[in-house]
Motif scaffolding. Structure first.
Motif, short mmCIF file in Angstrom:
data_model
loop_
_atom_site.label_atom_id
_atom_site.label_comp_id
_atom_site.label_asym_id
_atom_site.label_seq_id
_atom_site.Cartn_x
_atom_site.Cartn_y
_atom_site.Cartn_z
N LEU A 1 -6.49 -56.34 2.79
CA LEU A 1 -7.76 -55.79 2.29
C LEU A 1 -8.04 -54.39 2.84
O LEU A 1 -8.39 -53.48 2.08
N THR B 1 -6.08 -58.61 -2.68
CA THR B 1 -6.01 -59.55 -1.55
C THR B 1 -5.87 -60.99 -2.05
O THR B 1 -5.05 -61.75 -1.53
N TRP C 1 2.28 -55.26 -0.82
CA TRP C 1 1.75 -55.84 0.41
C TRP C 1 2.09 -57.30 0.60
O TRP C 1 1.66 -57.92 1.60
N ILE D 1 -16.05 -51.36 4.56
CA ILE D 1 -14.90 -52.25 4.73
C ILE D 1 -14.93 -52.90 6.12
O ILE D 1 -14.47 -54.04 6.29
N THR E 1 -5.64 -51.38 1.54
CA THR E 1 -5.63 -51.15 0.09
C THR E 1 -6.86 -50.38 -0.38
O THR E 1 -6.81 -49.70 -1.40
N VAL E 2 -7.98 -50.49 0.35
CA VAL E 2 -9.16 -49.70 -0.02
C VAL E 2 -8.87 -48.21 0.10
O VAL E 2 -9.34 -47.41 -0.70
N LEU F 1 -0.01 -53.00 -6.02
CA LEU F 1 -0.40 -53.17 -4.62
C LEU F 1 -0.08 -54.58 -4.13
O LEU F 1 0.32 -54.77 -2.97
N ASP G 1 -5.86 -46.75 -0.15
CA ASP G 1 -4.64 -46.30 -0.82
C ASP G 1 -4.98 -45.34 -1.96
O ASP G 1 -5.82 -45.65 -2.80
N SER H 1 -13.26 -49.71 -5.98
CA SER H 1 -12.29 -49.82 -4.89
C SER H 1 -12.38 -51.19 -4.22
O SER H 1 -11.36 -51.83 -3.95
N SER I 1 -9.48 -54.00 -4.35
CA SER I 1 -8.94 -54.47 -3.08
C SER I 1 -9.10 -55.98 -2.91
O SER I 1 -8.19 -56.66 -2.42
#
Length: 284
Positions: free
Chosen positions: A216, A76, A162, A265, A219-220, A158, A222, A68, A72
Motif C-alpha cells: 500500500l 493491495t 509487487w 497514507i 504504490t501511492v 502494480l 509510484d 491514488s 493503491s
C-alpha cells in the motif's frame, strides 16, 4: 551506559548517521519547502499555509488524491489475495526444495522495474500480445481499446510488480504456525474451511498486515507506472507532485502535496497496524 551499550552505540552510529543524512534531512527540507511560496523564479521563505490550503481545497488535487488511494487499495487487495494462495501452497504443500521455490519467486527482480512496466504495455497494447491472441482464435473481431491507458491497467501492472513483496511476509507468517494447533482443530471436528478461518488465517494475520503495508505505502507514490500505462484516467497524485517540481516550477506546492500524501497514507497505515495488532495471533 555500560561497555556493551557503548559498543552497540558505536556499531550503529555510522548507519544511523547515514540514515539521518539521507532520509531525515531531505524530509525536513520537503516539510520546510511546503511552508514557503514560489514567487516566479524566487522562493519566498515567509511561512505560510497557502500551499496546504490549495492542496486540500482545489478539486483537481482532491480527485487525484482520492484516485491514488483507490488505486493503491485495489492494488493491495488484488496483490494480497493473489499472493496468499501461493504462500499457503509453499508453506503447507511443498515439502522439498522450498528454498528453490522461494528463489524462483524472486525471478521478477532480476529485471528492472521499468522493463516490467514496458512489458505490460506490450501485452495490453492495441496490437499487443493479448489482442493478437484473441483475434487469432476468433474471440474478438477487432482489438480491444480498454485494456491500456486507464486505472485498471495501473492496478494490473502494480499488482504484478509487487506480488513477490506480498508473498514472502505471508509465507513467513504461515511457516511460524504451530502445526499441532491445526491437528488439534481437526481432532475437535473442524473441517478444512472452518480450520482455515479459525486457526490459519488469524495466525497468519501479522504476515497479511505486513504484506498490506509493504504494497500500500509505495504504490501511492509510484509515478512511473501511471505515466506509462495509466493515460489521463490513471494519473495519480505522484504525477502531479512531479509536475509541480518540474514543469510547473512550483516546488513549495509540490512539497505540500507530498507532505499531505504522506500524512494521509501514514494515517491509513497506522489504522491498519493497530487493526492487525488487535487481530493478529489470536485463534478463535
Amino acid at each position: 551506559m555500560d561497555n556493551e551499550g557503548r559498543q552497540g552505540l558505536r556499531l550503529i552510529s555510522p548507519p544511523l548517521i547515514f540514515a539521518i543524512a539521507m532520509l531525515a534531512a531531505p524530509l525536513l527540507m520537503v516539510v520546510a519547502f511546503s511552508f514557503w511560496t514560489q514567487n516566479y523564479l524566487d522562493i519566498d521563505r515567509t511561512l505560510s499555509l497557502a500551499n496546504y490550503t490549495e492542496a486540500w481545497t482545489k478539486p483537481i488535487y482532491q480527485t487525484l488524491m482520492f484516485r491514488s488511494l483507490r488505486i493503491s487499495v485495489l492494488v493491495t487487495i488484488v496483490t494480497v489475495l493473489s499472493a496468499f494462495p501461493i504462500a499457503y501452497y509453499l508453506s503447507f504443500h511443498v515439502h522439498r526444495r522450498k528454498a528453490l521455490w522461494l528463489f524462483l519467486i524472486t525471478i521478477p527482480f532480476w529485471t528492472s522495474y521499468l522493463l516490467r512496466v514496458f512489458l505490460w504495455k506490450v501485452i495490453l497494447g492495441y496490437n499487443g500480445v493479448l489482442n493478437s491472441a484473441l483475434l487469432w482464435v476468433g474471440v474478438i473481431d477487432e482489438p480491444m481499446t480498454f485494456l491500456l491507458y486507464n486505472a485498471n491497467a495501473v492496478v494490473l501492472t502494480l499488482a504484478h510488480a509487487w506480488a513477490p513483496f506480498a508473498i514472502l511476509p505471508i509465507f513467513v507468517a504461515l511457516e511460524k504456525i504451530d502445526r499441532s494447533l491445526l491437528e488439534a482443530a481437526e481432532d475437535l471436528g473442524d473441517g478444512p474451511v472452518r480450520r482455515f478461518f479459525r486457526v490459519t488465517l488469524p495466525l497468519a494475520m501479522p504476515g497479511v498486515i505486513a504484506a498490506t503495508l509493504i504494497v500500500l505505502i509505495p504504490t501511492v507514490g509510484d509515478f512511473i507506472t501511471p505515466r506509462l500505462v495509466g493515460g489521463t484516467d490513471g494519473l495519480m497524485i505522484s504525477n502531479m507532485i512531479q509536475i509541480q517540481f518540474g514543469k510547473a516550477n512550483n516546488a513549495p506546492l509540490g512539497a505540500a502535496l507530498a507532505v499531505s500524501s504522506m500524512a494521509i497514507i501514514a494515517s491509513v497505515s497506522l489504522l491498519l497496524y493497530l487493526t492487525g495488532k488487535k487481530l493478529g495471533g489470536k485463534v478463535e
